[in-house]
Design a protein around this motif. Structure first.
Motif, short mmCIF file in Angstrom:
data_model
loop_
_atom_site.label_atom_id
_atom_site.label_comp_id
_atom_site.label_asym_id
_atom_site.label_seq_id
_atom_site.Cartn_x
_atom_site.Cartn_y
_atom_site.Cartn_z
N ARG A 73 0.83 -1.21 0.00
CA ARG A 73 0.00 0.00 0.00
C ARG A 73 0.86 1.26 0.00
N THR A 74 1.94 1.24 0.74
CA THR A 74 2.84 2.40 0.78
C THR A 74 3.38 2.70 -0.61
N ARG A 75 3.68 1.66 -1.37
CA ARG A 75 4.13 1.87 -2.76
C ARG A 75 3.00 2.42 -3.63
N LEU A 76 1.81 1.84 -3.47
CA LEU A 76 0.67 2.25 -4.30
C LEU A 76 0.29 3.70 -4.05
N ALA A 95 4.27 0.02 -9.39
CA ALA A 95 4.48 -0.14 -7.94
C ALA A 95 4.17 -1.57 -7.52
N TYR A 96 3.06 -2.11 -8.03
CA TYR A 96 2.69 -3.47 -7.69
C TYR A 96 3.71 -4.48 -8.22
N ILE A 97 4.12 -4.29 -9.46
CA ILE A 97 5.08 -5.20 -10.07
C ILE A 97 6.43 -5.12 -9.36
N ASP A 98 6.87 -3.90 -9.04
CA ASP A 98 8.13 -3.74 -8.30
C ASP A 98 8.05 -4.41 -6.94
N ASN A 136 -8.18 -0.49 2.91
CA ASN A 136 -7.29 0.62 2.54
C ASN A 136 -6.79 0.47 1.10
N ARG A 137 -6.41 -0.75 0.73
CA ARG A 137 -5.91 -0.97 -0.63
C ARG A 137 -7.02 -0.78 -1.66
N LEU A 138 -8.20 -1.29 -1.35
CA LEU A 138 -9.32 -1.13 -2.27
C LEU A 138 -9.68 0.34 -2.45
N THR A 139 -9.59 1.10 -1.36
CA THR A 139 -9.89 2.53 -1.43
C THR A 139 -8.94 3.25 -2.39
N LEU A 140 -7.66 2.88 -2.36
CA LEU A 140 -6.70 3.48 -3.27
C LEU A 140 -7.05 3.16 -4.72
N LEU A 141 -7.37 1.91 -5.00
CA LEU A 141 -7.71 1.51 -6.36
C LEU A 141 -9.00 2.18 -6.83
N GLU A 142 -9.95 2.33 -5.91
CA GLU A 142 -11.20 3.01 -6.25
C GLU A 142 -10.95 4.47 -6.63
#
Length: 213
Positions: A73-76, A95-98, A136-142
């Motif tokens: 999440r910090t990367r995203l 970020a996800y791939i890294d 938290n991760r879903l919120t970022l993607l949203e």
């Protein structure tokens, strides 16, 4: 430093040592084959000492998975440094791939921990943390999806179907690398990553586009 403060720091350090030891053992042996006794022996402490920190091995594996999710999440979150949805998406994808390929062993360990843990043996506090971190991760993607929608770059099929499909495609593409498929055929990892972006944004075929077809 008072005695109480010193004991707290020693407790925290021992917990960190337990986590690091478990991760190192999980790197060489599948988590299901590692026992708490193995960790205790490696650290030269009693098994009961480990249970002062973690309710069970499942609780320990959940903590490893949780901390990996936090790092992801910090990367995203850095994707929001960008101004447009396309650039946000590109940065989030990289970020996800890294995260997955930068330390492949850690990614695999965290993934195996998640697959093998019995959530019923995980402490209530850790289960709550895992649930909150997923949100938290879903919120970022949203947020990225909604930005794309505001810029009229995306179809109208809904947030979760689009986010789920995109996440699934990217995760699957990463697994291809990690599992060693097409080792002889994929000559350049950079070109492969560029292809992931192209297929995700424009479709597999030349007639594809960014909007609704």
């Amino acid at each position: 430093m008072g005695v109480s403060e010193r004991k707290k720091r020693e407790f925290a350090q021992r917990e960190t040592d337990i986590l690091h030891c478990a991760i190192e053992l999980f790197r060489t042996k599948h988590p299901s084959l590692v026992k708490m006794d193995d960790i205790a022996k490696q650290l030269e402490i009693g098994r009961g000492t480990i249970y002062l920190h973690f309710k069970s091995k499942d609780d320990l594996m959940a903590r490893i998975q949780y901390e990996d999710y936090v790092r992801l999440r910090t990367r995203l979150e850095k994707a929001f440094d960008e101004q447009t949805a396309i650039e946000m998406s590109r940065k989030a994808i990289r970020a996800y791939i890294d995260h997955c390929l930068g330390d492949r062993h850690m990614y695999i360990v965290a993934k195996q921990c998640g697959v093998n843990l019995n959530i019923d043996n995980v402490s209530d506090d850790m289960r709550k943390l895992l649930t909150e971190e997923r949100t938290n991760r879903l919120t970022l993607l949203e947020k990225i999806y909604k930005q794309a929608k505001q810029e009229n770059l995306i179809n109208s099929r809904g947030t979760y179907p689009n986010v789920a499909v995109a996440w699934g495609m990217i995760r699957g593409a990463v697994e291809v690398i990690l599992d060693g498929h097409f080792q002889n055929e994929i000559k350049s990892e950079k070109a492969y990553l560029d292809t992931i972006e192209h297929v995700l944004f424009y479709g597999l075929f030349s007639g594809g586009n960014k909007g609704e077809t």
